[in-house]
Scaffold this active site. Structure first.
Site, mmCIF file in Angstrom:
data_model
loop_
_atom_site.group_PDB
_atom_site.id
_atom_site.type_symbol
_atom_site.label_atom_id
_atom_site.label_comp_id
_atom_site.label_asym_id
_atom_site.label_seq_id
_atom_site.Cartn_x
_atom_site.Cartn_y
_atom_site.Cartn_z
ATOM 1 N N LYS A 162 -8.894 -9.658 8.134
ATOM 2 C CA LYS A 162 -9.899 -8.632 7.834
ATOM 3 C C LYS A 162 -9.925 -8.289 6.353
ATOM 4 C CE LYS A 162 -8.640 -4.149 8.430
ATOM 5 N NZ LYS A 162 -8.876 -3.206 7.345
ATOM 6 N N ASN A 163 -8.743 -7.992 5.804
ATOM 7 C CA ASN A 163 -8.706 -7.508 4.417
ATOM 8 C C ASN A 163 -8.980 -8.606 3.397
ATOM 9 O OD1 ASN A 163 -8.311 -4.935 5.276
ATOM 10 N ND2 ASN A 163 -6.089 -4.936 4.991
ATOM 11 N N ARG A 197 -12.422 1.531 3.686
ATOM 12 C CA ARG A 197 -11.979 1.432 2.301
ATOM 13 C C ARG A 197 -12.477 0.146 1.610
ATOM 14 N NH1 ARG A 197 -9.114 4.862 -1.209
ATOM 15 N NH2 ARG A 197 -8.058 3.573 -2.725
ATOM 16 N N CYS A 199 -8.632 4.342 6.919
ATOM 17 C CA CYS A 199 -7.563 5.038 7.632
ATOM 18 C C CYS A 199 -7.026 6.183 6.784
ATOM 19 C CB CYS A 199 -6.443 4.063 7.963
ATOM 20 S SG CYS A 199 -6.849 2.972 9.331
ATOM 21 N N ARG A 229 -4.905 8.150 -1.141
ATOM 22 C CA ARG A 229 -5.722 6.968 -1.435
ATOM 23 C C ARG A 229 -6.736 7.212 -2.557
ATOM 24 N NH1 ARG A 229 -7.053 3.498 3.853
ATOM 25 N NH2 ARG A 229 -6.483 1.798 2.451
ATOM 26 N N ASP A 245 -8.420 6.407 -8.887
ATOM 27 C CA ASP A 245 -8.333 6.577 -10.346
ATOM 28 C C ASP A 245 -8.072 5.249 -11.074
ATOM 29 O OD1 ASP A 245 -5.857 6.849 -8.930
ATOM 30 O OD2 ASP A 245 -4.878 7.391 -10.808
ATOM 31 N N LEU A 246 -7.272 4.366 -10.470
ATOM 32 C CA LEU A 246 -6.952 3.100 -11.142
ATOM 33 C C LEU A 246 -8.170 2.179 -11.178
ATOM 34 C CD1 LEU A 246 -3.418 2.462 -9.588
ATOM 35 C CD2 LEU A 246 -3.966 3.456 -11.806
ATOM 36 N N ASP A 274 1.687 -2.349 6.156
ATOM 37 C CA ASP A 274 0.864 -2.489 7.364
ATOM 38 C C ASP A 274 1.680 -2.967 8.570
ATOM 39 O OD1 ASP A 274 -1.219 -1.772 5.777
ATOM 40 O OD2 ASP A 274 -2.272 -3.688 5.843
ATOM 41 N N ARG A 332 -11.103 -2.091 14.557
ATOM 42 C CA ARG A 332 -11.386 -2.407 13.152
ATOM 43 C C ARG A 332 -10.609 -3.643 12.692
ATOM 44 N NH1 ARG A 332 -10.065 1.967 9.262
ATOM 45 N NH2 ARG A 332 -10.876 0.317 7.938
HETATM 46 C C1 EPZ Z 1 -5.117 -2.194 0.939
HETATM 47 O O1 EPZ Z 1 -5.420 -0.833 0.769
HETATM 48 C C2 EPZ Z 1 -5.335 -2.498 2.396
HETATM 49 N N1 EPZ Z 1 -6.707 -2.170 2.746
HETATM 50 C C3 EPZ Z 1 -4.375 -1.680 3.247
HETATM 51 O O2 EPZ Z 1 -4.526 -2.093 4.595
HETATM 52 C C4 EPZ Z 1 -2.936 -1.971 2.824
HETATM 53 O O3 EPZ Z 1 -2.080 -1.110 3.525
HETATM 54 C C5 EPZ Z 1 -2.778 -1.736 1.327
HETATM 55 O O4 EPZ Z 1 -3.762 -2.493 0.582
HETATM 56 C C6 EPZ Z 1 -1.397 -2.161 0.805
HETATM 57 O O5 EPZ Z 1 -1.203 -3.534 1.053
HETATM 58 C C7 EPZ Z 1 -7.688 -2.997 2.433
HETATM 59 O O6 EPZ Z 1 -7.480 -4.061 1.865
HETATM 60 C C8 EPZ Z 1 -9.036 -2.621 2.860
HETATM 61 P P1 EPZ Z 1 -3.637 0.140 -2.631
HETATM 62 P P2 EPZ Z 1 -5.685 -0.215 -0.672
HETATM 63 O O7 EPZ Z 1 -4.752 0.424 -3.580
HETATM 64 O O8 EPZ Z 1 -6.369 -1.222 -1.518
HETATM 65 C C9 EPZ Z 1 -2.233 4.300 -4.604
HETATM 66 C C10 EPZ Z 1 -5.012 -1.819 6.901
HETATM 67 O O9 EPZ Z 1 -4.368 -1.257 7.820
HETATM 68 N N2 EPZ Z 1 -3.429 4.226 -5.459
HETATM 69 O O10 EPZ Z 1 -2.740 -1.008 -2.912
HETATM 70 O O11 EPZ Z 1 -6.313 1.092 -0.482
HETATM 71 C C11 EPZ Z 1 -2.601 4.597 -3.141
HETATM 72 O O12 EPZ Z 1 -2.809 5.970 -2.940
HETATM 73 C C12 EPZ Z 1 -5.130 -1.176 5.549
HETATM 74 O O13 EPZ Z 1 -5.594 -2.906 7.058
HETATM 75 C C13 EPZ Z 1 -3.632 5.178 -6.446
HETATM 76 O O14 EPZ Z 1 -2.840 6.102 -6.636
HETATM 77 O O15 EPZ Z 1 -4.178 -0.031 -1.159
HETATM 78 C C14 EPZ Z 1 -1.404 4.041 -2.422
HETATM 79 O O16 EPZ Z 1 -0.378 4.981 -2.407
HETATM 80 C C15 EPZ Z 1 -4.631 0.213 5.534
HETATM 81 N N3 EPZ Z 1 -4.753 5.085 -7.221
HETATM 82 C C16 EPZ Z 1 -0.977 2.832 -3.279
HETATM 83 O O17 EPZ Z 1 -1.614 3.039 -4.545
HETATM 84 C C17 EPZ Z 1 -5.662 4.095 -7.045
HETATM 85 O O18 EPZ Z 1 -6.667 4.070 -7.782
HETATM 86 C C18 EPZ Z 1 -1.371 1.483 -2.737
HETATM 87 O O19 EPZ Z 1 -2.772 1.462 -2.492
HETATM 88 C C19 EPZ Z 1 -5.446 3.123 -6.049
HETATM 89 C C20 EPZ Z 1 -4.316 3.208 -5.262
#
Ligand code: EPZ
Length: 439
Positions: free
Chosen positions: A23-24, A95, A119, A124, A127-128, A310, A402
């Protein structure tokens, strides 16, 4: 909303299960197709509600799509992308749709994308993503719940992420494909989904190196130069891990096909540590056998290639039945233990202390009415229910839909007693559940 998954637990699993496309990964490929002024055909597309949401979203942006669930393909003709607005109705649902921000900015020079949903596993932030686009030279503002980004002449730059965010890495990659010069993303996410996205774009004519390492380099290419391609999505490692967890919890022996074992290295090592037998059958299939009670372990979730967040929830269901006390530390998301109260309803002994869950293994779980609070917590409920004594009913299964294609069919083929009940109204006891299921 009245749908439930009903599971009569305790039946060991035997047989073969084929793992679907990730999916992702596929959702990001669909966003990336917006950069290609041509027709792309993506293979190995899973039949999931999130894919349907993404189809609706990119159609709304002007793409023409043909989604064949039968052939597991989606054709995307993005020659006439004419709308830069990704509406709240779509983006609030998941997301992954936020990736259209970088793609639209690249393709059209402007984007208006609702702040994302998905989710509710933590704050989430985005900012980055925003900082990355700004460093590339885009003007970015947040107004009325939307991110507005403008910039026709983006310029390559070094961008160092304070954490290896998957979504931010993807959005910056997508935004920089046509940027002038070289963009370097330092401390980039290294997930297989990032590599898949880079492979897809490179096949279409982009110039990305280093995907899968902590530094990704994007040499900007001419806007309009990407060509239509055919591409097959990588298999879903989290789905594979979930099926393996089910065998670990209930026992039996299964072969998982269409798996890339190197995407699961950390998970497989941990599973072997708790006493499961794992054996490669071919380069793309693994045999998993559980024939004795498993041992407790400690684990900490970390960005890939560490233990994937995950996989944490389904593994917790396994550890709830292991011999001894395990500690899971969740280091990525603030609210990723939503399965804990539900597992307790089934008899698990789990204490939560901030980012730690202390799991004292019990001899058995008992069937209960539980809910899928998010996608992977939902998988944890399925794993626990398959192992529990008696009947469990799982509500809020739209979360599970999903991310898990044909879940009941796949588990039934492995011998599980699992059914979906479409209309669960007025059911109050197990006897009535049985009759409703049979109807
Ligand atoms: C992706 O989420 C996946 N979702 C998630 O899978 C997965 O758990 C996650 O990556 C980690 O592997 C999708 O690909 C759609 P991150 P993402 O940005 O991109 C912080 C599932 O169950 N952060 O790597 O949202 C954030 O808050 C889902 O399939 C910031 O602070 O993950 C988190 O603590 C759930 N600022 C950490 O980074 C930002 O701008 C990691 O988030 C971005 C992220």
């Amino acid at each position: 909303m009245n749908k439930r998954i009903v599971i009569e637990g305790g039946k060991q699993l035997f047989g073969e299960v084929s793992i679907s496309g990730a999916k992702n990964a596929v959702l990001k490929l669909m966003a990336a197709a917006l950069l290609i002024e041509d027709v792309c055909l993506i293979h190995n597309v899973p039949d999931l509600s999130d894919v349907e949401t993404m189809v609706s979203l990119i159609n709304c942006l002007g793409a023409k799509t043909k989604y064949s669930k039968l052939n597991q393909t989606i054709e995307i003709d993005a020659r006439d992308i004419n709308n830069c607005v990704a509406d709240y109705a779509y983006v609030s649902k998941m997301r992954a749709s936020f990736d259209v921000l970088g793609a639209l900015l690249s393709r059209l020079g402007e984007a208006k994308v609702a702040l994302p949903g998905g989710c509710a596993i933590g704050e989430r932030r985005v900012d980055l993503h925003i900082k990355g686009l700004q460093l590339l030279g885009a003007d970015v503002a947040i107004e009325n719940g939307y991110v507005l980004a403008n910039g026709n002449k983006l310029k390559g730059v070094d961008i160092s992420l304070s954490m290896p965010s998957v979504g931010a890495t993807e959005n910056i990659m997508l935004a920089s494909i046509f940027a002038e010069g070289v963009t370097r993303i330092q401390n980039a996410a290294q997930e297989p989904e990032i590599v898949d996205l880079a492979n897809f774009l490179n096949m279409a004519g982009a110039d990305i190196t280093g995907a899968g390492t902590s530094e990704i380099t994007i040499n900007g290419v001419q806007r309009g130069s990407l060509k239509g391609i055919q591409y097959s999505t990588i298999p879903a490692s989290i789905e594979a891990a979930s099926y393996m967890c089910a065998v670990c919890a209930v026992g039996g022996e299964i072969i998982g096909d269409d798996i890339i074992p190197s995407h699961l290295t950390f998970f497989l090592n941990k599973m072997q540590e708790i006493g499961v037998k794992i054996e490669p059958i071919t380069p793309y299939s693994l045999k998993v056998k559980k024939d004795k009670r498993l041992k407790a372990i400690d684990l900490i979730t970390q960005p890939y290639p560490g233990f994937h967040t995950d996989m944490q929830a389904p593994v917790m269901s396994v550890l709830a039945l292991a011999d001894g006390t395990s500690i899971i530390t969740e280091s990525l998301f603030e609210n990723r233990f939503m399965q804990v109260p539900e597992l307790r309803r089934m008899g698990a002994d789990i204490q939560q202390e901030n980012s730690k869950a202390i799991i004292k293994g019990v001899e058995y779980l008992t069937g209960a009415e539980v809910k899928a609070s998010d996608l992977r917590a939902g998988a944890a409920m399925v794993v626990a229910a398959l192992a529990a004594n008696g009947t469990s009913t799982i509500s809020d299964i739209h979360h599970i839909d999903r991310g898990y294609e044909k879940l009941e069919e796949k588990f039934s083929n492995l011998g599980a007693n699992i059914k979906r009940v479409e209309n669960f109204e007025n059911i109050s006891d197990n006897k009535t559940i049985e009759s409703k299921v049979l109807l």
